[in-house]
Design an enzyme around this catalytic site. Sequence first.
Site, PDB file in Angstrom:
ATOM      1  N   HIS A 162       0.860  -1.206   0.000  1.00  0.00           N
ATOM      2  CA  HIS A 162       0.000   0.000   0.000  1.00  0.00           C
ATOM      3  C   HIS A 162       0.890   1.249   0.000  1.00  0.00           C
ATOM      4  O   HIS A 162       0.917   2.027   0.957  1.00  0.00           O
ATOM      5  CB  HIS A 162      -0.858  -0.073   1.267  1.00  0.00           C
ATOM      6  CG  HIS A 162      -1.955   0.932   1.405  1.00  0.00           C
ATOM      7  ND1 HIS A 162      -1.783   2.280   1.221  1.00  0.00           N
ATOM      8  CD2 HIS A 162      -3.242   0.759   1.747  1.00  0.00           C
ATOM      9  CE1 HIS A 162      -2.935   2.898   1.449  1.00  0.00           C
ATOM     10  NE2 HIS A 162      -3.835   2.000   1.773  1.00  0.00           N
ATOM     11  N   GLU A 266      -0.810   1.691  -5.104  1.00  0.00           N
ATOM     12  CA  GLU A 266      -0.673   0.414  -4.397  1.00  0.00           C
ATOM     13  C   GLU A 266      -0.672  -0.718  -5.420  1.00  0.00           C
ATOM     14  O   GLU A 266      -1.354  -0.634  -6.428  1.00  0.00           O
ATOM     15  CB  GLU A 266      -1.851   0.269  -3.420  1.00  0.00           C
ATOM     16  CG  GLU A 266      -2.023   1.516  -2.552  1.00  0.00           C
ATOM     17  CD  GLU A 266      -3.378   1.595  -1.842  1.00  0.00           C
ATOM     18  OE1 GLU A 266      -3.946   0.541  -1.523  1.00  0.00           O
ATOM     19  OE2 GLU A 266      -3.857   2.717  -1.619  1.00  0.00           O
TER      20      GLU A 266
HETATM   21  C1  BG6 Z   1      -6.846   2.660   0.411  1.00  0.00           C
HETATM   22  C2  BG6 Z   1      -8.323   2.506   0.246  1.00  0.00           C
HETATM   23  O1  BG6 Z   1      -6.208   1.511  -0.056  1.00  0.00           O
HETATM   24  O2  BG6 Z   1      -6.520   2.832   1.782  1.00  0.00           O
HETATM   25  C3  BG6 Z   1      -9.027   3.717   0.844  1.00  0.00           C
HETATM   26  O3  BG6 Z   1      -8.628   2.354  -1.121  1.00  0.00           O
HETATM   27  C4  BG6 Z   1      -8.617   3.889   2.295  1.00  0.00           C
HETATM   28  O4  BG6 Z   1     -10.434   3.543   0.747  1.00  0.00           O
HETATM   29  C5  BG6 Z   1      -7.094   3.971   2.363  1.00  0.00           C
HETATM   30  O5  BG6 Z   1      -9.200   5.071   2.820  1.00  0.00           O
HETATM   31  C6  BG6 Z   1      -6.540   4.138   3.774  1.00  0.00           C
HETATM   32  O6  BG6 Z   1      -7.017   3.127   4.592  1.00  0.00           O
HETATM   33  P1  BG6 Z   1      -6.633   3.097   6.118  1.00  0.00           P
HETATM   34  O7  BG6 Z   1      -7.304   1.902   6.708  1.00  0.00           O
HETATM   35  O8  BG6 Z   1      -5.150   3.002   6.213  1.00  0.00           O
HETATM   36  O9  BG6 Z   1      -7.151   4.402   6.695  1.00  0.00           O
END
Ligand code: BG6
Length: 295
Positions: A162, A266
């Site tokens: 990510h 990602e």
């Molecule tokens: C992304 C998602 O991968 O991660 C988003 O597509 C999300 O929808 C983002 O808001 C962050 O997620 P998190 O759980 O780290 O706040």
Amino acid sequence: MSEALHAAFGIPGAVTIAPGVHGLPQVVLTHPSGAGAAVYLHGAHVTSWTNAAGDELLFVSRESYFAAGRPIRGGIPVIFPQFGGGALPQHGLARTAAWRLLRSGDGPAVTLGLTESADTLAAWPHPFALELDVRLGAATLTLTYTLRNTGAEPFACHAVLHTYFGVGDIRRAALHGLAGTAYLDTLHDRRREVETCPVLRFDQEIDRIYLNAPDTLQLDDEARGLRLTIAKHNMPDVTVWNPWIAKAARTPDFGDDEYLRMLCVETGIMHPQHALAPGDAWTGETVLTCAAAGG
Ligand code: BG6
């Protein structure tokens, strides 16, 4: 803890283990070119990648928690076995787990591992073995993500890196390479669309899962004159995310203005899940390369 790890895995000039934020053990990789990277055992989370000129290429929020049980906001969270919402915590169990250092060496490189624990089994009843290999080159960061089903039953999962890239100004960033690719628009109930723009530019919230995306993308950070190439292997999908103003404001571990300084691109398996039979393994790799724009 960091001291004992350094004694076991440190390599002069290449791999150092030292306490990071709040004392969490951190592996620092150093390349003879002057490039560097940092990886926390917490989540096997890469939190820094700098080129030889000292430019930080990843984004980490100044509001991030660095605490057991909570994800770090920024860098490269490792997502497994669930991407997004569902039965498990958002983005799964790996990013908040304590990983182990398995190997270091052959230059600035380190391999971290995670297997099931009483906590993961209580949430998701499958034995597994994950490895993340992080290798620093003069202008590259190579992430190799391996997943093995060590149980007696098949399972299905997502597996994602990510990555939060740091950019000088999101309004002067451009992502090339997704034209013609189908995507699920998470902002509209995962409605299926096809990308028509040869170059993505950013002036509002974006949250899209590009399916079977091309293996090479290019992110231009025009404000800093940097060009990042994202090359993925056996990682079919790409999510592009920036929370923009409103979502940044309602995200507690993200500064209100920080949406200007980042873009998530990602890579991994996001839709559908990947099925693994007992004993089977999957490996995906993402190679990030940094160059001066036009270089
Ligand atoms: C992304 C998602 O991968 O991660 C988003 O597509 C999300 O929808 C983002 O808001 C962050 O997620 P998190 O759980 O780290 O706040």
